[in-house]
Scaffold this active site. Structure first.
Site, PDB file in Angstrom:
ATOM      1  N   ILE A 130       7.792  11.148  -2.648  1.00 46.29           N
ATOM      2  CA  ILE A 130       6.446  11.409  -3.160  1.00 46.29           C
ATOM      3  C   ILE A 130       5.715  12.464  -2.325  1.00 46.29           C
ATOM      4  CG2 ILE A 130       4.226  10.368  -3.878  1.00 46.29           C
ATOM      5  CD1 ILE A 130       5.839   7.684  -4.678  1.00 46.29           C
ATOM      6  N   ASP A 172       4.530   9.042  14.016  1.00 46.13           N
ATOM      7  CA  ASP A 172       4.462   7.885  13.347  1.00 46.13           C
ATOM      8  C   ASP A 172       3.204   7.237  13.238  1.00 46.13           C
ATOM      9  OD1 ASP A 172       4.745   4.856  13.369  1.00 46.13           O
ATOM     10  OD2 ASP A 172       6.497   4.427  14.176  1.00 46.13           O
ATOM     11  N   GLY A 203       4.609   5.177   4.132  1.00 47.16           N
ATOM     12  CA  GLY A 203       4.675   4.023   3.649  1.00 47.16           C
ATOM     13  C   GLY A 203       6.183   3.323   3.845  1.00 47.16           C
ATOM     14  N   TYR A 207       4.203  -6.166   1.585  1.00 46.04           N
ATOM     15  CA  TYR A 207       3.945  -5.152   1.039  1.00 46.04           C
ATOM     16  C   TYR A 207       2.760  -5.264  -0.065  1.00 46.04           C
ATOM     17  CZ  TYR A 207       5.287  -0.988  -1.623  1.00 46.04           C
ATOM     18  OH  TYR A 207       4.935   0.495  -2.278  1.00 46.04           O
ATOM     19  N   LYS A 246      -0.677  -3.271   0.190  1.00 41.20           N
ATOM     20  CA  LYS A 246      -1.082  -2.425  -0.885  1.00 41.20           C
ATOM     21  C   LYS A 246      -2.633  -2.767  -1.681  1.00 41.20           C
ATOM     22  CE  LYS A 246       2.092   0.814  -0.601  1.00 41.20           C
ATOM     23  NZ  LYS A 246       1.682   1.945  -0.267  1.00 41.20           N
ATOM     24  N   ILE A 258       9.572   4.818  -8.563  1.00 39.46           N
ATOM     25  CA  ILE A 258       9.697   6.359  -8.331  1.00 39.46           C
ATOM     26  C   ILE A 258      10.991   6.482  -7.711  1.00 39.46           C
ATOM     27  CG2 ILE A 258       8.604   8.351  -7.551  1.00 39.46           C
ATOM     28  CD1 ILE A 258       6.780   7.271  -9.828  1.00 39.46           C
TER      29      ILE A 258
HETATM   30  N1  LIG Z   1       9.103   4.740  -4.724  1.00 35.40           N
HETATM   31  C1  LIG Z   1       8.183   4.181  -5.340  1.00 35.40           C
HETATM   32  O1  LIG Z   1       8.911   3.296  -6.178  1.00 35.40           O
HETATM   33  C2  LIG Z   1       6.849   3.830  -4.862  1.00 35.40           C
HETATM   34  C3  LIG Z   1       6.316   2.781  -5.606  1.00 35.40           C
HETATM   35  C4  LIG Z   1       4.790   2.445  -5.349  1.00 35.40           C
HETATM   36  C5  LIG Z   1       4.493   3.064  -3.976  1.00 35.40           C
HETATM   37  N2  LIG Z   1       5.116   3.783  -3.271  1.00 35.40           N
HETATM   38  C6  LIG Z   1       4.669   4.183  -2.063  1.00 35.40           C
HETATM   39  O2  LIG Z   1       4.708   5.749  -2.072  1.00 35.40           O
HETATM   40  C7  LIG Z   1       4.612   6.229  -0.644  1.00 35.40           C
HETATM   41  C8  LIG Z   1       5.789   6.934  -0.258  1.00 35.40           C
HETATM   42  O3  LIG Z   1       6.912   6.569  -0.541  1.00 35.40           O
HETATM   43  P1  LIG Z   1       8.439   7.044  -1.038  1.00 35.40           P
HETATM   44  O4  LIG Z   1       8.758   6.134  -2.319  1.00 35.40           O
HETATM   45  O5  LIG Z   1       8.212   8.691  -1.497  1.00 35.40           O
HETATM   46  O6  LIG Z   1       9.341   6.837   0.041  1.00 35.40           O
HETATM   47  P2  LIG Z   1      10.294   7.810   1.180  1.00 35.40           P
HETATM   48  O7  LIG Z   1      11.121   6.743   1.841  1.00 35.40           O
HETATM   49  O8  LIG Z   1      11.195   8.795   0.218  1.00 35.40           O
HETATM   50  O9  LIG Z   1       9.150   8.639   1.819  1.00 35.40           O
HETATM   51  C9  LIG Z   1       8.372   7.887   2.761  1.00 35.40           C
HETATM   52  C10 LIG Z   1       8.512   8.728   3.862  1.00 35.40           C
HETATM   53  O10 LIG Z   1       7.451   8.200   4.784  1.00 35.40           O
HETATM   54  C11 LIG Z   1       7.811   8.524   6.130  1.00 35.40           C
HETATM   55  N3  LIG Z   1       7.225   7.274   7.083  1.00 35.40           N
HETATM   56  C12 LIG Z   1       7.668   5.936   6.993  1.00 35.40           C
HETATM   57  N4  LIG Z   1       7.002   5.253   7.986  1.00 35.40           N
HETATM   58  C13 LIG Z   1       6.336   6.087   8.526  1.00 35.40           C
HETATM   59  C14 LIG Z   1       5.414   6.026   9.814  1.00 35.40           C
HETATM   60  N5  LIG Z   1       5.257   4.950  10.320  1.00 35.40           N
HETATM   61  N6  LIG Z   1       4.935   7.007  10.354  1.00 35.40           N
HETATM   62  C15 LIG Z   1       5.170   8.418   9.478  1.00 35.40           C
HETATM   63  N7  LIG Z   1       5.870   8.354   8.489  1.00 35.40           N
HETATM   64  C16 LIG Z   1       6.433   7.482   7.922  1.00 35.40           C
HETATM   65  C17 LIG Z   1       9.433   8.203   5.800  1.00 35.40           C
HETATM   66  O11 LIG Z   1      10.073   8.882   7.158  1.00 35.40           O
HETATM   67  C18 LIG Z   1       9.494   8.893   4.712  1.00 35.40           C
HETATM   68  O12 LIG Z   1       9.727  10.411   5.010  1.00 35.40           O
HETATM   69  C19 LIG Z   1       4.644   4.772   0.346  1.00 35.40           C
HETATM   70  O13 LIG Z   1       3.450   4.434   0.728  1.00 35.40           O
HETATM   71  C20 LIG Z   1       5.159   3.836  -0.883  1.00 35.40           C
HETATM   72  O14 LIG Z   1       5.094   2.518  -0.457  1.00 35.40           O
HETATM   73  C21 LIG Z   1       6.231   4.180  -3.457  1.00 35.40           C
END
Ligand SMILES: NC(=O)c1ccc[n+]([C@@H]2O[C@H](COP(=O)([O-])OP(=O)(O)OC[C@H]3O[C@@H](n4cnc5c(N)ncnc54)[C@H](O)[C@@H]3O)[C@@H](O)[C@H]2O)c1
Length: 276
Positions: free
Chosen positions: A23, A68, A97, A178, A182, A211
């Site tokens: 995302i 981080d 996240g 989680y 959130k 997603i």
């Molecule tokens: N994918 C879904 O279905 C979904 C649904 C609801 C919410 N989210 C939220 O969307 C956000 C993005 O997640 P995503 O689905 O794109 O996942 P993703 O794993 O594809 O991307 C997340 C990115 O965050 C980075 N990251 C993780 N921990 C970190 C830290 N401590 N410091 C710096 N970077 C860090 C990871 O390296 C990764 O590149 C998150 O907050 C997640 O909770 C995702």
């Protein structure tokens, strides 16, 4: 006002945490493609290298830095550096996240959803709980705090926090920490919106449903899981990072200038209920 002006983000200085994947990467790409200058902060050095190379190769103004979000000093320094480089920080995506791993059931829709001991409350470890709170809650707080230090003096800013459908609705396949993080962050967003409204800084949240990204080891990349989950979503399909682009541009651009303290869910109707 013309539509092109209403949705303009050209020239904006933008920072995205967790911007090397999923995302966040989608946000980085759509903003840079529309003329913004974008800094990706992420803890994954390899993905930063790969994605910034690809985006810069396409002529976009994108840079990356390994951070981080649980290291608040390093986070402050990286956000300061981006804001100083651009001479402005217009948009902050507090997005990084993690998924804490298995919840009290062991799998997603379409499986038998067996109960699993390691996700059960009586066995939930402090390490697991604390890591999720550190990243998904404290990391968002620290990101917003660092951004506000640059936005307040300019009396302008757009803060967009990634919450989740799981702030509203329990997803049993994701661990308990989680949902807690959130939901907590959704209320933090409202608090920050109230505090910052007088400075023309809006604070809103985008709450994704399911997603397809690399989260949780990339389980959502599995087409069998996607098909099963799609069956539980009223729109009969899973979501992709592209589904978030329009709302992100809306919340950062002049079109939403009087909207603050809101969480908008992007989930194909999943949160409404089961249609079929
Ligand atoms: N994918 C879904 O279905 C979904 C649904 C609801 C919410 N989210 C939220 O969307 C956000 C993005 O997640 P995503 O689905 O794109 O996942 P993703 O794993 O594809 O991307 C997340 C990115 O965050 C980075 N990251 C993780 N921990 C970190 C830290 N401590 N410091 C710096 N970077 C860090 C990871 O390296 C990764 O590149 C998150 O907050 C997640 O909770 C995702």
């Amino acid at each position: 006002m013309k539509i092109s002006d209403l949705f303009k983000v050209e020239g904006y200085g933008v920072v995205v945490t967790g911007g090397a994947s999923g995302i966040g990467l989608g946000y980085a790409e759509v903003f840079a493609s529309n003329g913004a200058r974008v800094t990706i902060l992420d803890m994954d050095a390899q993905r930063i290298e790969k994605e910034t190379k690809r985006l810069r190769g396409a002529g976009l103004d994108v840079r990356g830095q390994v951070v981080d979000v649980t290291d608040h000093q390093a986070l402050d320094a990286a956000i300061d550096e981006a804001a100083n480089l651009y001479g402005r920080l217009d948009v902050m995506f507090a997005n990084a996240g993690i998924d804490p791993g298995v919840g009290f059931v062991g799998d997603w829709a379409g499986s038998e959803r067996p109960r699993v001991p390691e996700g059960a409350l009586e066995n939930y470890t402090d390490e697991r709980w604390n890591r999720v709170i550190e990243v998904n809650m404290n990391g968002i707080f620290a990101t917003v705090r660092a951004a506000v230090r640059h936005m307040k003096p300019r009396k302008f800013g757009r803060i967009i926090i990634t919450t989740s459908l799981a702030a509203t609705r329990i997803e049993p396949a994701i661990g308990a920490a989680y949902m807690t993080a959130k939901a907590g962050i959704r209320n933090f967003m409202r608090n920050a919106a109230m505090e910052l409204a007088a400075y023309d800084i809006t604070v809103n949240a985008i709450a994704p449903g399911y997603i397809v990204t690399n989260i949780g080891g990339g389980h959502a990349l599995n087409p069998v899981e996607q098909k099963a989950v799609a069956g539980t979503i009223p729109m009969h399909r899973v979501g992709f990072p592209e589904d978030m682009h329009g709302l992100a541009i809306f919340l950062a651009s002049p079109s939403s200038s009087y909207i603050t303290g809101q969480e908008i869910i992007v989930d194909g109707g999943q949160g409404i209920g089961v249609a079929d």
